[in-house]
Each structure stands twice: as C-alpha cells, then as structure tokens.
Design a protein around this motif. Structure first.
Motif, mmCIF file in Angstrom:
data_model
loop_
_atom_site.group_PDB
_atom_site.id
_atom_site.type_symbol
_atom_site.label_atom_id
_atom_site.label_comp_id
_atom_site.label_asym_id
_atom_site.label_seq_id
_atom_site.Cartn_x
_atom_site.Cartn_y
_atom_site.Cartn_z
ATOM 1 N N VAL A 82 2.811 3.552 -2.164
ATOM 2 C CA VAL A 82 1.677 2.779 -1.655
ATOM 3 C C VAL A 82 0.887 3.583 -0.630
ATOM 4 N N ARG A 83 1.566 4.348 0.230
ATOM 5 C CA ARG A 83 0.855 5.102 1.255
ATOM 6 C C ARG A 83 0.046 6.258 0.658
ATOM 7 N N LEU A 84 0.562 6.896 -0.380
ATOM 8 C CA LEU A 84 -0.188 7.961 -1.036
ATOM 9 C C LEU A 84 -1.441 7.402 -1.700
ATOM 10 N N GLN A 85 -1.329 6.227 -2.290
ATOM 11 C CA GLN A 85 -2.501 5.597 -2.913
ATOM 12 C C GLN A 85 -3.521 5.194 -1.856
ATOM 13 N N GLU A 86 -3.044 4.734 -0.701
ATOM 14 C CA GLU A 86 -3.960 4.397 0.398
ATOM 15 C C GLU A 86 -4.722 5.637 0.853
ATOM 16 N N THR A 107 -4.850 -3.350 -0.794
ATOM 17 C CA THR A 107 -3.561 -3.909 -0.392
ATOM 18 C C THR A 107 -3.241 -5.164 -1.200
ATOM 19 N N PHE A 108 -4.231 -6.042 -1.327
ATOM 20 C CA PHE A 108 -4.028 -7.281 -2.078
ATOM 21 C C PHE A 108 -3.651 -6.972 -3.529
ATOM 22 N N CYS A 109 -4.395 -6.078 -4.160
ATOM 23 C CA CYS A 109 -4.156 -5.771 -5.579
ATOM 24 C C CYS A 109 -2.872 -4.984 -5.782
ATOM 25 N N HIS A 110 -2.584 -4.065 -4.873
ATOM 26 C CA HIS A 110 -1.336 -3.305 -4.997
ATOM 27 C C HIS A 110 -0.138 -4.233 -4.961
ATOM 28 N N HIS A 111 -0.104 -5.132 -3.985
ATOM 29 C CA HIS A 111 1.035 -6.045 -3.856
ATOM 30 C C HIS A 111 1.140 -6.958 -5.079
ATOM 31 N N LYS A 113 0.274 -6.317 -8.084
ATOM 32 C CA LYS A 113 0.708 -5.554 -9.257
ATOM 33 C C LYS A 113 2.102 -4.954 -9.106
ATOM 34 N N ASN A 114 2.650 -4.995 -7.903
ATOM 35 C CA ASN A 114 3.949 -4.381 -7.645
ATOM 36 C C ASN A 114 4.903 -5.369 -6.967
ATOM 37 N N PRO A 115 5.284 -6.425 -7.666
ATOM 38 C CA PRO A 115 6.191 -7.407 -7.051
ATOM 39 C C PRO A 115 7.546 -6.821 -6.674
ATOM 40 N N ASP A 116 7.977 -5.745 -7.360
ATOM 41 C CA ASP A 116 9.233 -5.093 -6.989
ATOM 42 C C ASP A 116 9.175 -4.575 -5.555
ATOM 43 N N LEU A 178 -1.330 -11.686 4.526
ATOM 44 C CA LEU A 178 -2.075 -12.432 3.520
ATOM 45 C C LEU A 178 -1.779 -11.913 2.112
ATOM 46 N N SER A 179 -1.674 -10.601 1.971
ATOM 47 C CA SER A 179 -1.411 -10.004 0.661
ATOM 48 C C SER A 179 0.040 -10.211 0.238
ATOM 49 N N PHE A 180 0.940 -10.187 1.195
ATOM 50 C CA PHE A 180 2.373 -10.334 0.936
ATOM 51 C C PHE A 180 2.703 -11.749 0.457
ATOM 52 N N PHE A 181 2.154 -12.734 1.141
ATOM 53 C CA PHE A 181 2.430 -14.135 0.802
ATOM 54 C C PHE A 181 1.994 -14.450 -0.621
ATOM 55 N N ASN A 182 0.927 -13.824 -1.049
ATOM 56 C CA ASN A 182 0.420 -14.050 -2.400
ATOM 57 C C ASN A 182 1.472 -13.764 -3.463
ATOM 58 N N VAL A 183 2.389 -12.837 -3.162
ATOM 59 C CA VAL A 183 3.447 -12.474 -4.111
ATOM 60 C C VAL A 183 4.765 -13.151 -3.765
#
Length: 227
Positions: A82-86, A107-111, A113-116, A178-183
């Motif tokens: 995630v940090r490299l993509q940022e 951040t919203f889209c990454h989380h 798409k990556n529930p793991d 906000l992005s974390f709760f979404n998943v």
C-alpha cells in the motif's frame, strides 16, 4: 534390396527447474496473506500454506524460520504494497486540494479492493500491535506516508486552501478510519440496515462522501457576515 536408414534426433537435454527465490517467497507470502487474514496467527497452519504453494514445508521454514516470522513478513509485505502504491500518486506535483482528494480516493479504493489487508490489521490489533512494533520496515514505511501528507497539508496552509492547526497524523487517522470501516464492518452494517453496501453504486457514493467530508474538514472556516 537396400535398407533405408532413418536418422533419429539426439534426445533433448532435460531442462532443469530453476528456482527463483524471489518468486518462491512471493508465492508463499501471497498464500500466507490469505491464510493469516482468514484464520489469524493461531489458526493458520504451515502445512496448509505449503499445500497451496510451490514450496515445501521445509522450504517455508528455510525462508522464514517459523510461523511467527512468516506472519511478520506477511504484515510487512501488506504494508509495503500500500505504501509503494501511495508513493506513485505523485502528490507533490498536484495542487493541495487535488493531492489530498487523490490520496483519500486511493485509500478508500485500496482498502475496498484489499479486504485481506484490513483483516490482517484487525488481527494485529488483537495482538496489540506486538509484531508490528518489531518491524523497523513498517515503522519507516508509515513514517513516509505521514511525511507525504504533511507536505501536502503545509502547502495547502501556505496557499490558504487548508486551515491551520491540524495534525497530519490525525488527518491520516480520519482518512484511514472512514476507509477502514467501509470494509471491516461491511457485512454487519449491510445486514443490520438491510443495505447492499458493497454494491458498486453504493461504493461510488461512499467514496464521494468520504472525499467530500475530508476536504470540508481541512478547508478554512467560512466567516459568517455580520448582519
């Protein structure tokens, strides 16, 4: 009568299997991510990870020593991804509002798409961050995202589009929360309120809402004209 002789081609030499250590490690980490995120540190088994990879159990221990070390490397790989993509968002070359908007949306889209990744973070919180604290790599990666956000924020303050007095760490907390709760709460929230939260149209709406909330939060307070 003349016999016709047939020439036979010499047998081709056997191709030796070439072991690519980086490829093997990546394969192990990909499977381990899924196993640890679904079953946790205590529930995951090296035997089951080996069955789903091109590596033997012995090879896994050769690369990672033990299950806890494999779990730590799995955490590091997830954060590094995630940090490299940022880092590829090129925020320094964008106007502050656009840069912050791009970071929030990423951040919203990454989380989503990556529930793991989200489940791994939840599991590490169960362990009170004990393994994360052992990793200098994770600490350095996360310091980098705060530095990047700080640069965007300070440019915004200087240009007058962000209000003063905000802590970039708290701003990062807000975006992450906000992005974390979404998943993390997607299934329970959907069932409790009979709402298909994961539906594409609802995810698009939520992405817009989260971005709008963060941008409104950082903008200068509007001065209400006196009557």
């Amino acid at each position: 009568m003349t016999a016709t002789s047939t020439k036979t081609s010499p047998p081709e030499p056997r191709r030796r299997r070439k072991n690519n250590p980086e490829s093997v490690r990546a394969d192990i980490l990909a499977v381990a991510t899924r196993e640890f995120s679904e079953k946790g540190l205590s529930g995951a088994r090296i035997d089951e990870i080996a069955e789903q990879t091109r590596a033997s159990k012995r090879m896994i221990y050769y690369y990672f020593s033990d299950k806890e070390t494999l779990y730590l490397h799995t955490l590091e790989a997830a954060y590094q991804k995630v940090r490299l993509q940022e880092a590829e968002l090129d925020l320094d070359h964008l106007p502050p509002l656009e840069a912050l908007s791009r970071l929030v949306r990423f951040t919203f889209c990454h989380h989503a798409k990556n529930p793991d990744f989200i489940r791994l973070v939840m599991i590490e919180n169960i362990h009170h961050g004990r393994f994360l604290a052992q990793s200098k790599l994770i600490q350095s990666l996360n310091a980098g995202v705060i530095d990047a956000l700080t640069n965007v924020y300070l440019r915004g303050v200087e240009e007058g589009c962000f209000r003063e007095g905000l802590d970039p760490r708290e701003l990062h907390w807000l975006i992450s929360a906000l992005s974390f709760f979404n998943v993390s709460n997607q299934h329970t929230f959907s069932r409790i309120f009979d709402w298909q939260q994961a539906a594409p149209e609802n995810q698009r709406k939520l992405e817009e809402h989260v971005t709008d909330m963060v941008l409104r939060y950082v903008r200068p307070d509007e001065v209400t004209p006196q009557p």
